[in-house]
Scaffold this motif. Structure first.
Motif, mmCIF file in Angstrom:
data_model
loop_
_atom_site.group_PDB
_atom_site.id
_atom_site.type_symbol
_atom_site.label_atom_id
_atom_site.label_comp_id
_atom_site.label_asym_id
_atom_site.label_seq_id
_atom_site.Cartn_x
_atom_site.Cartn_y
_atom_site.Cartn_z
ATOM 1 N N CYS A 153 -7.390 3.760 0.923
ATOM 2 C CA CYS A 153 -8.180 2.990 1.893
ATOM 3 C C CYS A 153 -9.352 2.263 1.247
ATOM 4 C CB CYS A 153 -8.678 3.899 3.013
ATOM 5 S SG CYS A 153 -7.348 4.502 4.061
ATOM 6 N N SER A 154 -9.814 2.733 0.098
ATOM 7 C CA SER A 154 -10.955 2.088 -0.556
ATOM 8 C C SER A 154 -10.550 0.874 -1.382
ATOM 9 C CB SER A 154 -11.709 3.091 -1.427
ATOM 10 O OG SER A 154 -10.911 3.458 -2.535
ATOM 11 N N LEU A 155 -9.255 0.656 -1.565
ATOM 12 C CA LEU A 155 -8.806 -0.519 -2.310
ATOM 13 C C LEU A 155 -9.139 -1.780 -1.538
ATOM 14 C CD1 LEU A 155 -5.296 0.635 -3.566
ATOM 15 C CD2 LEU A 155 -7.418 0.520 -4.859
ATOM 16 N N ARG A 156 -9.571 -2.805 -2.286
ATOM 17 C CA ARG A 156 -9.859 -4.090 -1.665
ATOM 18 C C ARG A 156 -8.809 -5.098 -2.120
ATOM 19 N NH1 ARG A 156 -14.879 -2.402 -3.615
ATOM 20 N NH2 ARG A 156 -14.655 -3.860 -5.334
ATOM 21 N N THR B 23 -14.462 -0.290 -11.570
ATOM 22 C CA THR B 23 -15.075 0.247 -10.348
ATOM 23 C C THR B 23 -14.694 1.682 -10.072
ATOM 24 O OG1 THR B 23 -13.255 -0.587 -8.999
ATOM 25 C CG2 THR B 23 -15.183 -2.020 -9.259
ATOM 26 N N ARG B 24 -13.687 2.185 -10.703
ATOM 27 C CA ARG B 24 -13.211 3.539 -10.426
ATOM 28 C C ARG B 24 -13.932 4.537 -11.301
ATOM 29 N NH1 ARG B 24 -6.882 4.962 -10.013
ATOM 30 N NH2 ARG B 24 -7.146 6.217 -8.180
ATOM 31 N N LYS C 97 0.829 -1.217 0.000
ATOM 32 C CA LYS C 97 0.000 0.000 0.000
ATOM 33 C C LYS C 97 0.859 1.260 0.000
ATOM 34 C CE LYS C 97 -4.578 -1.163 1.500
ATOM 35 N NZ LYS C 97 -5.704 -0.681 2.267
ATOM 36 N N HIS D 120 -8.962 -6.601 -5.691
ATOM 37 C CA HIS D 120 -8.771 -5.776 -6.889
ATOM 38 C C HIS D 120 -7.694 -6.365 -7.787
ATOM 39 C CE1 HIS D 120 -10.566 -1.644 -5.569
ATOM 40 N NE2 HIS D 120 -11.465 -2.576 -5.750
ATOM 41 N N GLU E 4 -8.051 8.497 0.857
ATOM 42 C CA GLU E 4 -9.350 7.857 0.648
ATOM 43 C C GLU E 4 -9.278 6.808 -0.455
ATOM 44 O OE1 GLU E 4 -13.860 9.039 -0.760
ATOM 45 O OE2 GLU E 4 -12.602 10.565 0.161
ATOM 46 N N GLU E 5 -8.567 7.130 -1.535
ATOM 47 C CA GLU E 5 -8.428 6.177 -2.628
ATOM 48 C C GLU E 5 -7.673 4.931 -2.172
ATOM 49 O OE1 GLU E 5 -8.180 9.235 -6.409
ATOM 50 O OE2 GLU E 5 -6.406 8.908 -5.183
#
Length: 123
Positions: A106-109, A120-121, A91, A112, A103-104
């Protein structure tokens, strides 16, 4: 005395917001003919002034620049990152390389993959 950018007291944006009703009140007094000038006036264009023709307002607008670590601090961050999990190291590298916002990032799963990121983006 506390200066505006000292980190103590009210933030510059807070001061700016609190001056708006006072400025509007004096604008009203001027419209009613009860005042000749507004002591809390806005910054205005003034031909012939040195700073591009702008006359400063009562409180100057400050824009904080982002903090960028120096080389020694960056090396220390990397040194600490060595002891982190693979997930956190990836990360960190991804955030740095792709210039992701918090924010971008932290939103990663975990699930992906390259094809899913574009689907999804949103732009």
């Amino acid at each position: 005395m506390i200066s505006i950018d000292s980190g103590a007291g009210l933030a510059n944006a807070t001061i700016q917001r609190r001056l708006v009703p006072v400025r509007l009140f004096y604008d009203f007094l001027m419209e009613e003919g009860l005042r000749e000038f507004n002591p809390v006036g806005r910054g205005r264009y003034a031909p012939g002034r040195r700073n591009g023709g702008q006359q400063r307002g009562l409180v100057p607008r400050l824009a904080k620049l982002p903090w960028i670590p120096g080389e020694q601090r960056w090396l220390r961050v990397l040194e600490v990152a060595k002891n982190e999990s693979v997930r956190n190291r990836v990360k960190l590298a991804l955030a740095y390389d792709a210039a992701l916002r918090r924010e971008e990032l932290c939103s990663l799963r975990t699930g992906h993959h390259p094809g899913a990121a574009s689907a999804t983006r949103s732009a």
